[in-house]
Design a protein around this motif. Sequence first.
Motif, PDB file in Angstrom:
ATOM      1  N   ARG A 239       5.728  29.982  56.828  1.00 41.45           N
ATOM      2  CA  ARG A 239       6.919  29.503  57.544  1.00 41.45           C
ATOM      3  C   ARG A 239       7.405  28.166  56.986  1.00 41.45           C
ATOM      4  O   ARG A 239       8.588  27.831  57.101  1.00 41.45           O
ATOM      5  CB  ARG A 239       6.613  29.375  59.042  1.00 41.45           C
ATOM      6  CG  ARG A 239       6.515  30.700  59.773  1.00 41.45           C
ATOM      7  CD  ARG A 239       6.524  30.520  61.273  1.00 41.45           C
ATOM      8  NE  ARG A 239       5.298  29.913  61.774  1.00 41.45           N
ATOM      9  CZ  ARG A 239       4.225  30.590  62.171  1.00 41.45           C
ATOM     10  NH1 ARG A 239       4.241  31.920  62.113  1.00 41.45           N
ATOM     11  NH2 ARG A 239       3.166  29.963  62.621  1.00 41.45           N
ATOM     12  N   LYS A 240       6.509  27.405  56.373  1.00 40.91           N
ATOM     13  CA  LYS A 240       6.862  26.077  55.878  1.00 40.91           C
ATOM     14  C   LYS A 240       6.958  26.004  54.357  1.00 40.91           C
ATOM     15  O   LYS A 240       7.768  25.253  53.812  1.00 40.91           O
ATOM     16  CB  LYS A 240       5.809  25.064  56.354  1.00 40.91           C
ATOM     17  CG  LYS A 240       5.696  24.942  57.845  1.00 40.91           C
ATOM     18  CD  LYS A 240       4.407  24.239  58.256  1.00 40.91           C
ATOM     19  CE  LYS A 240       4.359  22.808  57.778  1.00 40.91           C
ATOM     20  NZ  LYS A 240       3.141  22.112  58.286  1.00 40.91           N
ATOM     21  N   ARG A 241       6.125  26.804  53.652  1.00 41.12           N
ATOM     22  CA  ARG A 241       5.955  26.600  52.206  1.00 41.12           C
ATOM     23  C   ARG A 241       5.983  27.913  51.421  1.00 41.12           C
ATOM     24  O   ARG A 241       5.213  28.089  50.478  1.00 41.12           O
ATOM     25  CB  ARG A 241       4.614  25.893  51.965  1.00 41.12           C
ATOM     26  CG  ARG A 241       4.435  24.538  52.655  1.00 41.12           C
ATOM     27  CD  ARG A 241       5.193  23.445  51.925  1.00 41.12           C
ATOM     28  NE  ARG A 241       4.745  23.309  50.553  1.00 41.12           N
ATOM     29  CZ  ARG A 241       3.685  22.601  50.185  1.00 41.12           C
ATOM     30  NH1 ARG A 241       2.950  21.969  51.072  1.00 41.12           N
ATOM     31  NH2 ARG A 241       3.353  22.507  48.910  1.00 41.12           N
ATOM     32  N   ALA A 242       6.858  28.820  51.775  1.00 38.73           N
ATOM     33  CA  ALA A 242       6.853  30.153  51.173  1.00 38.73           C
ATOM     34  C   ALA A 242       6.952  30.109  49.651  1.00 38.73           C
ATOM     35  O   ALA A 242       6.322  30.908  48.951  1.00 38.73           O
ATOM     36  CB  ALA A 242       7.990  31.003  51.743  1.00 38.73           C
ATOM     37  N   GLU A 243       7.713  29.175  49.116  1.00 35.08           N
ATOM     38  CA  GLU A 243       7.908  29.102  47.665  1.00 35.08           C
ATOM     39  C   GLU A 243       6.687  28.565  46.928  1.00 35.08           C
ATOM     40  O   GLU A 243       6.616  28.647  45.704  1.00 35.08           O
ATOM     41  CB  GLU A 243       9.115  28.216  47.349  1.00 35.08           C
ATOM     42  CG  GLU A 243      10.443  28.783  47.825  1.00 35.08           C
ATOM     43  CD  GLU A 243      10.732  30.139  47.200  1.00 35.08           C
ATOM     44  OE1 GLU A 243      10.526  30.270  45.967  1.00 35.08           O
ATOM     45  OE2 GLU A 243      11.155  31.050  47.915  1.00 35.08           O
ATOM     46  N   ASP A 244       5.740  28.027  47.685  1.00 37.06           N
ATOM     47  CA  ASP A 244       4.576  27.378  47.067  1.00 37.06           C
ATOM     48  C   ASP A 244       3.285  28.158  47.276  1.00 37.06           C
ATOM     49  O   ASP A 244       2.192  27.592  47.211  1.00 37.06           O
ATOM     50  CB  ASP A 244       4.412  25.964  47.640  1.00 37.06           C
ATOM     51  CG  ASP A 244       5.648  25.113  47.438  1.00 37.06           C
ATOM     52  OD1 ASP A 244       6.242  25.204  46.346  1.00 37.06           O
ATOM     53  OD2 ASP A 244       6.028  24.379  48.375  1.00 37.06           O
ATOM     54  N   ILE A 245       3.405  29.452  47.538  1.00 38.74           N
ATOM     55  CA  ILE A 245       2.227  30.287  47.811  1.00 38.74           C
ATOM     56  C   ILE A 245       2.208  31.469  46.860  1.00 38.74           C
ATOM     57  O   ILE A 245       3.208  32.180  46.711  1.00 38.74           O
ATOM     58  CB  ILE A 245       2.231  30.815  49.252  1.00 38.74           C
ATOM     59  CG1 ILE A 245       2.281  29.665  50.266  1.00 38.74           C
ATOM     60  CG2 ILE A 245       0.992  31.693  49.513  1.00 38.74           C
ATOM     61  CD1 ILE A 245       2.533  30.119  51.692  1.00 38.74           C
ATOM     62  N   THR A 246       1.072  31.688  46.226  1.00 44.57           N
ATOM     63  CA  THR A 246       0.814  32.919  45.486  1.00 44.57           C
ATOM     64  C   THR A 246      -0.336  33.634  46.187  1.00 44.57           C
ATOM     65  O   THR A 246      -1.417  33.059  46.365  1.00 44.57           O
ATOM     66  CB  THR A 246       0.428  32.643  44.025  1.00 44.57           C
ATOM     67  OG1 THR A 246       1.530  32.035  43.352  1.00 44.57           O
ATOM     68  CG2 THR A 246       0.054  33.939  43.307  1.00 44.57           C
TER      69      THR A 246
ATOM     70  N   ARG B 245       5.641  40.672  52.212  1.00 43.70           N
ATOM     71  CA  ARG B 245       7.110  40.631  52.276  1.00 43.70           C
ATOM     72  C   ARG B 245       7.582  40.254  53.672  1.00 43.70           C
ATOM     73  O   ARG B 245       8.560  39.520  53.835  1.00 43.70           O
ATOM     74  CB  ARG B 245       7.702  41.979  51.893  1.00 43.70           C
ATOM     75  CG  ARG B 245       7.681  42.287  50.412  1.00 43.70           C
ATOM     76  CD  ARG B 245       8.680  43.377  50.066  1.00 43.70           C
ATOM     77  NE  ARG B 245      10.050  42.961  50.350  1.00 43.70           N
ATOM     78  CZ  ARG B 245      11.085  43.791  50.364  1.00 43.70           C
ATOM     79  NH1 ARG B 245      10.925  45.076  50.126  1.00 43.70           N
ATOM     80  NH2 ARG B 245      12.305  43.348  50.617  1.00 43.70           N
ATOM     81  N   GLY B 246       6.884  40.756  54.681  1.00 41.89           N
ATOM     82  CA  GLY B 246       7.284  40.518  56.069  1.00 41.89           C
ATOM     83  C   GLY B 246       7.222  39.064  56.490  1.00 41.89           C
ATOM     84  O   GLY B 246       7.950  38.643  57.400  1.00 41.89           O
ATOM     85  N   ILE B 247       6.368  38.268  55.837  1.00 46.69           N
ATOM     86  CA  ILE B 247       6.282  36.855  56.200  1.00 46.69           C
ATOM     87  C   ILE B 247       7.050  35.980  55.200  1.00 46.69           C
ATOM     88  O   ILE B 247       6.928  34.766  55.209  1.00 46.69           O
ATOM     89  CB  ILE B 247       4.816  36.382  56.328  1.00 46.69           C
ATOM     90  CG1 ILE B 247       4.048  36.542  55.012  1.00 46.69           C
ATOM     91  CG2 ILE B 247       4.117  37.118  57.455  1.00 46.69           C
ATOM     92  CD1 ILE B 247       2.636  35.945  55.055  1.00 46.69           C
ATOM     93  N   GLY B 248       7.841  36.634  54.346  1.00 45.37           N
ATOM     94  CA  GLY B 248       8.758  35.893  53.489  1.00 45.37           C
ATOM     95  C   GLY B 248       8.198  35.413  52.174  1.00 45.37           C
ATOM     96  O   GLY B 248       8.790  34.557  51.514  1.00 45.37           O
ATOM     97  N   LEU B 249       7.061  35.980  51.738  1.00 48.80           N
ATOM     98  CA  LEU B 249       6.477  35.576  50.458  1.00 48.80           C
ATOM     99  C   LEU B 249       6.937  36.520  49.352  1.00 48.80           C
ATOM    100  O   LEU B 249       7.275  37.681  49.608  1.00 48.80           O
ATOM    101  CB  LEU B 249       4.952  35.562  50.541  1.00 48.80           C
ATOM    102  CG  LEU B 249       4.351  34.637  51.604  1.00 48.80           C
ATOM    103  CD1 LEU B 249       2.828  34.666  51.544  1.00 48.80           C
ATOM    104  CD2 LEU B 249       4.861  33.208  51.444  1.00 48.80           C
TER     105      LEU B 249
END
Length: 303
Positions: free
Chosen positions: A214-221, A245-249
């Motif tokens: 919710r806070k850092r989707a672009e920074d997670i692999t 995909r459902g949590i925006g990653l």
Amino acid sequence: MSEGVVFDIQHYAVHDGPGIRTLVFLKGCPLRCAWCCNPESQSFEPELMYSLVRCRSHFACEASCPAGAVSRAGAAPAFDREICRACVSRPCVEACPSGALAVAGRLMRADEIVARVAADRPFYDNSGGGVTFSGGEPFAQPEFLRELLAGSKSLRIRTAVETCGHVEPGVMEDLEPLVDLFLFDVKTLDRERHRAMTGFSNDLLLENLEALARKRAEDITVRVPLIPGQTDDRENLDAISTFVRGIGLGRVEVMPYHPLGMDKYAALGRGYTLEGAESLEAEAVEACAVVFRAAGLVCEVGS
């Protein structure tokens, strides 16, 4: 300045985050994954490791041990691991003339480690790399990790943490601002399957991953270990891709199983429960990656 237990520091790594990186392996993990390639990472304490291949049966270890923890089992020494665990000095390691004994893990100061990380800064600057804290589970030594992350950030070194996610939510939330990239393991969405494979349910890791996304989707692999017969089936991969995909990653890395750490179990006096398991063929690994790509995710194959 805090201290923590570290079992390895590797330089010039290229597989655990972008660019050229220094990997710092913190010791201690709450999970007990059967396929763990670094079993010496699991205990929070330094451990004795014995290599039968290197041993020349001098039995200097037996003669040097003041606690009587070493006996003879035919032509090779045998170690009472409970007694060894309580030993701090480990004179047997120094006495062994063939280098068959070693200690996995040692206490180190945070500033000592940051200095070693900083020595590689020219490589980070030229490649977009940085430092990756792995394990074990780095968040399981939270105050030590805090100083490592803060020290690295103060030198403008990019930070990454590889995590199994089984961490108290407050700990991850507290340290999150100091981490530039999260490499987050997801083995299965099935609660009981996860418990059978690791000793714990996946409740904590999924809670942490959703909150972080919710806070850092672009920074997670998200990293998915491909364990033959355990995590590589289509149903499991579909469930993970749907959840991710459902949590925006958007990024996944599949990590093929390999038996390279098998000998370490014997060195620690432990059995290896995946004896006989074989690595997936490259075609099978690629087929697993295709499942995630078909779901609209960016998926790379790790090593």
